[in-house]
Design an enzyme around this catalytic site. Structure first.
Site, PDB file in Angstrom:
ATOM      1  CE  LYS A  89      -3.736  -2.482   2.314  1.00 30.38           C
ATOM      2  NZ  LYS A  89      -4.519  -2.786   3.523  1.00 30.38           N
ATOM      3  CD  GLN A 149      -3.347  -4.541   6.589  1.00 24.87           C
ATOM      4  OE1 GLN A 149      -3.522  -3.478   6.000  1.00 24.87           O
ATOM      5  NE2 GLN A 149      -3.739  -5.698   6.077  1.00 24.87           N
ATOM      6  CG  ASP A 160      -9.335  -0.219   5.350  1.00 26.54           C
ATOM      7  OD1 ASP A 160      -9.109  -0.620   4.194  1.00 26.54           O
ATOM      8  OD2 ASP A 160      -8.571  -0.414   6.314  1.00 26.54           O
TER       9      ASP A 160
HETATM   10  N1  GUN Z   1      -6.726  -7.038   6.312  1.00 25.47           N
HETATM   11  C1  GUN Z   1      -7.115  -7.751   5.228  1.00 25.47           C
HETATM   12  N2  GUN Z   1      -7.679  -6.933   4.317  1.00 25.47           N
HETATM   13  C2  GUN Z   1      -7.658  -5.687   4.840  1.00 25.47           C
HETATM   14  C3  GUN Z   1      -8.115  -4.422   4.372  1.00 25.47           C
HETATM   15  O1  GUN Z   1      -8.671  -4.267   3.283  1.00 25.47           O
HETATM   16  N3  GUN Z   1      -7.886  -3.373   5.209  1.00 25.47           N
HETATM   17  C4  GUN Z   1      -7.304  -3.519   6.424  1.00 25.47           C
HETATM   18  N4  GUN Z   1      -7.163  -2.436   7.181  1.00 25.47           N
HETATM   19  N5  GUN Z   1      -6.890  -4.679   6.887  1.00 25.47           N
HETATM   20  C5  GUN Z   1      -7.065  -5.760   6.098  1.00 25.47           C
END
Ligand code: GUN
Length: 306
Positions: free
Chosen positions: A52, A96, A119
């Site tokens: 990311k 995350q 998110d």
């Molecule tokens: N863990 C797995 N997928 C995601 C996501 O799209 N966002 C976040 N913050 N954590 C994740």
């Protein structure tokens, strides 16, 4: 069978975002800024967050990675979140997941200001999505919609079967595919671990979205000829022949199913890579204040938190 090439589409979208960033900067404004909080040292989470951050650089965004120790207390994490909620230089941020067991995930997601929740996990954004109001759509479902759109796959009146009801993928996907509009207007069946005779359901599907997290679960005998198959699974399996030490497998038995379906997403190079660009799109929307005006910002009311 045609491959739904997430890698190609993701690259196109990144170029579109980068062009917008240049325009924004050209008007004398700062670059969009995404922050990410990573708690602990889970290998997969580190890989995702690093990708990311790297993607931010590629499109000209500013990014900040905040790494916190796995034994951080819940209150310390909330303090960190509040700093980001109140930092005007940060347009959007993510925490995350998964979080260590001693931290209440729901409490953490509720602490994130909805207007910075790129998110799309905060109940305010889930509610907006459900009611077809403008707002952040979670990155993986958003990526799936984008790939459907860019390949002009018909969804109206189609029977869409989703396997897996997670808050991150299956559940929002079921809402999005049933919503009015395109992509949407599908008849949706949401299958999960308690579904009886799963194959009976999947065999009726024009579109299958596999998001249960079990490698190569969907076999050819579970798929109708000509169906569209979207594979959201990413399971790491050990592979000593690779530099990384692992390789990735999806929830779909690609070898078998690809011979029977009309469209399929590969793993890797399918939905995973789309997820990252969707997060960039949400961050761009945050920087442009597309969904929330600064004057209408929410404050988090401590009394309503668990
Ligand atoms: N863990 C797995 N997928 C995601 C996501 O799209 N966002 C976040 N913050 N954590 C994740």
């Amino acid at each position: 069978m045609q491959l739904l090439d997430g890698k190609k589409i993701a690259q196109e979208i990144k170029e579109e975002i980068a062009a917008e960033v240049l325009k924004i900067k050209g008007r004398g404004r700062k670059a969009p800024h995404l922050a990410a909080i990573l708690v602990g040292d889970d290998g997969a989470s580190q890989t995702y967050v690093n990708s990311k951050v790297k993607s931010c650089e590629e499109v000209g965004f500013k990014s900040t990675l905040i790494k916190l120790k796995k034994d951080i207390t819940q209150n310390e994490l909330i303090t960190q979140i509040n700093l980001l909620n109140n930092d005007d230089s940060v347009d959007g941020f993510i925490v995350q997941l998964p979080l260590p067991k001693h931290i209440n995930e729901e409490r953490i997601l509720l602490s994130i200001a909805p207007e910075k929740d790129v998110d799309g996990f905060h109940p305010v954004n889930v509610g907006r999505m459900t009611l077809n109001m403008p707002g952040y759509i979670p990155a993986t479902p958003k990526g799936i919609l984008e790939i459907i759109k860019r390949y002009k796959i018909e969804t109206e009146g189609k029977h869409c079967v989703i396997i897996g009801r997670s808050n991150i993928v299956g559940l929002p996907m079921s809402i999005l595919m049933a919503r009015k509009g395109y992509p949407g207007n599908s008849t949706v069946t949401l299958c999960h671990s308690k579904t009886r005779n799963l194959s009976e359901e999947t065999l009726k599907a024009d579109i299958i979205i596999a998001a249960l997290g079990q490698k190569e679960f969907l076999k050819a005998n579970m798929v109708k000829k000509g169906a569209v198959v979207i594979d959201v699974g990413i399971t790491r399996i050990e592979d000593k022949t690779r530099k990384s030490g692992y390789r990735l497998l999806g929830d779909v038995d690609f070898e078998e199913v690809s011979k029977k379906c009309s469209y399929i997403t590969p793993v890797p190079g399918g939905i995973g890579i789309m997820t990252v660009v969707s997060l960039l799109q949400n961050t761009l929307s945050a920087a442009k204040e597309e969904y929330y005006e600064k004057t209408l910002r929410f404050s988090v009311d401590e009394d309503f938190l668990p």
